[in-house]
Design a protein around this motif. Structure first.
Motif, PDB file in Angstrom:
ATOM      1  N   PHE A 148       3.551  14.805 -10.857  1.00  0.00           N
ATOM      2  CA  PHE A 148       4.270  14.729 -12.163  1.00  0.00           C
ATOM      3  C   PHE A 148       2.413  15.755 -13.155  1.00  0.00           C
ATOM      4  CE2 PHE A 148       4.216  12.599 -16.700  1.00  0.00           C
ATOM      5  CZ  PHE A 148       5.712  13.661 -16.979  1.00  0.00           C
ATOM      6  N   PHE A 149       1.833  15.000 -12.908  1.00  0.00           N
ATOM      7  CA  PHE A 149       0.481  15.375 -13.955  1.00  0.00           C
ATOM      8  C   PHE A 149       0.125  16.760 -13.594  1.00  0.00           C
ATOM      9  CE2 PHE A 149      -4.430  16.448 -14.381  1.00  0.00           C
ATOM     10  CZ  PHE A 149      -4.545  16.179 -15.510  1.00  0.00           C
ATOM     11  N   LEU A 150       0.380  17.510 -12.585  1.00  0.00           N
ATOM     12  CA  LEU A 150      -0.420  18.460 -12.139  1.00  0.00           C
ATOM     13  C   LEU A 150       1.234  19.302 -12.833  1.00  0.00           C
ATOM     14  CD1 LEU A 150      -1.211  17.805  -8.187  1.00  0.00           C
ATOM     15  CD2 LEU A 150      -1.919  18.529 -10.441  1.00  0.00           C
ATOM     16  N   LEU A 162       0.487  -1.455  -0.201  1.00  0.00           N
ATOM     17  CA  LEU A 162       0.107   0.249  -0.489  1.00  0.00           C
ATOM     18  C   LEU A 162       1.243   0.822  -0.337  1.00  0.00           C
ATOM     19  CD1 LEU A 162      -2.946  -0.704   2.519  1.00  0.00           C
ATOM     20  CD2 LEU A 162      -2.925  -0.620  -0.256  1.00  0.00           C
ATOM     21  N   LEU A 163       1.606   1.247   0.980  1.00  0.00           N
ATOM     22  CA  LEU A 163       2.574   2.229   0.912  1.00  0.00           C
ATOM     23  C   LEU A 163       3.632   2.419  -0.147  1.00  0.00           C
ATOM     24  CD1 LEU A 163       4.669   4.989   2.447  1.00  0.00           C
ATOM     25  CD2 LEU A 163       6.490   2.328   2.901  1.00  0.00           C
ATOM     26  N   ILE A 202       1.536   6.231  -7.015  1.00  0.00           N
ATOM     27  CA  ILE A 202       0.375   7.009  -7.134  1.00  0.00           C
ATOM     28  C   ILE A 202       0.466   8.987  -6.930  1.00  0.00           C
ATOM     29  CG2 ILE A 202      -2.531   8.297  -6.933  1.00  0.00           C
ATOM     30  CD1 ILE A 202      -2.338   4.858  -5.814  1.00  0.00           C
ATOM     31  N   LEU A 203       1.074   9.193  -5.997  1.00  0.00           N
ATOM     32  CA  LEU A 203       1.528  10.537  -5.192  1.00  0.00           C
ATOM     33  C   LEU A 203       2.131  11.181  -6.600  1.00  0.00           C
ATOM     34  CD1 LEU A 203       1.162  12.769  -3.574  1.00  0.00           C
ATOM     35  CD2 LEU A 203       3.315  12.182  -2.181  1.00  0.00           C
ATOM     36  N   PHE A 204       3.669  10.648  -6.991  1.00  0.00           N
ATOM     37  CA  PHE A 204       4.059  11.451  -7.469  1.00  0.00           C
ATOM     38  C   PHE A 204       3.238  10.897  -8.807  1.00  0.00           C
ATOM     39  CE2 PHE A 204       8.249   9.519  -4.880  1.00  0.00           C
ATOM     40  CZ  PHE A 204       8.325  10.945  -4.815  1.00  0.00           C
ATOM     41  N   SER A 205       2.906  10.238  -9.422  1.00  0.00           N
ATOM     42  CA  SER A 205       2.058  10.469 -10.434  1.00  0.00           C
ATOM     43  C   SER A 205       1.581  10.833 -10.921  1.00  0.00           C
ATOM     44  CB  SER A 205       1.407   9.229 -11.196  1.00  0.00           C
ATOM     45  OG  SER A 205       2.149   7.374 -11.125  1.00  0.00           O
TER      46      SER A 205
END
Length: 254
Positions: free
Chosen positions: A27-29, A14-15, A21-24
């Motif tokens: 990157f999107f932002l 999960l970590l 997900i956080l880095f993705s």
């Protein structure tokens, strides 16, 4: 139903998933921010950088492919630069080629067998010989006759050398040369032996998949791989050319 306990493995999963997900998302932002706040000049710079990176990638793939071809064709290569370049290229290209093989329905064992052959060439090109105490031989348990009652996974000397399988012939060879030999039940057992003994050279018999993953896993330890023969299908009464194993072993020990 409320989950009261999550084991450590699941928590780690999960970590790591959350981190991806956080880095993705970040990157999107960042891309959204660049899109709405950048000028034409910035777009041109980004495009130029992408072109340069693409050119460098193409050059790397071309040089890697050429050096791999040269080393594979010539077998004996003295240049360390060529060897190191070809090995680095193979390390990068292998997962890409494996993915393409899966995509185009090409048998992956063809790619793995080439990788094992190429690896053997690079190890041989190093021209090093090792003390017998620094060398280990790893064999798959499926080389043993399936009906044999003598357990050899703990000690190959338990083999009675009856001739029903190739273990007896291999046992004689390693005994004569006083080289440690282990019959393993799988990749995990093999890795545990390598981790414990820390050999300087490994001679291994296995299928293409296990050899490929094993060579990659041991990292800097050189491995000479021999693909086993499977007349009865995978993992059942397999065999190996004992004379080839003998020649390979003699070529790496002092």
């Amino acid at each position: 139903m409320k989950v009261k306990y999550l084991n450590k493995d699941f928590k780690k999963f999960l970590l790591l998933s959350g981190t991806v997900i956080l880095f993705s998302l970040l990157f999107f932002l960042a891309l959204v921010f660049v899109y709405y706040s950048s000028s034409i000049f910035t777009y041109n710079i980004i495009t130029l950088l992408l072109i340069i990176v693409t050119i460098l990638m193409i050059m790397f793939f071309c040089i890697s492919s050429l050096t791999i071809f040269y080393v594979y064709k010539n077998k004996e290569v003295k240049s360390k630069l060529l060897l190191n370049t070809s090995k680095a290229g193979m390390k990068v290209l292998l997962p890409v080629i494996m993915a393409l093989a899966g995509l185009f329905k090409i048998k992956k064992n063809i790619v793995r067998r080439f990788y094992v052959d190429f690896n053997n060439i690079t190890v041989s090109a190093m021209g090093k010989r090792y003390k017998k105490e620094d060398v280990i031989v790893l064999l798959p348990h499926c080389l043993q006759d399936a009906d044999c009652v003598f357990k050899i996974t703990n000690d190959i000397s338990n083999c009675r050398k009856c001739g029903k399988c190739t273990i007896g012939g291999i046992s004689r060879i390693v005994e004569e040369r006083k080289v440690k030999c282990f019959v393993v039940t799988g990749g995990t057992a093999a890795r545990n032996i390598v981790k414990k003994l820390k050999p300087k050279m490994i001679l291994s018999v296995a299928c293409e998949r296990d050899l490929t993953s094993g060579i990659i896993d041991v990292g800097k330890i050189p491995v000479v791989g021999i693909v086993n023969e499977r007349p009865n299908g995978p993992c059942y009464n397999t065999c190996v050319d004992v004379s080839v194993l003998k020649d390979k072993l003699d070529s790496i020990i002092k």
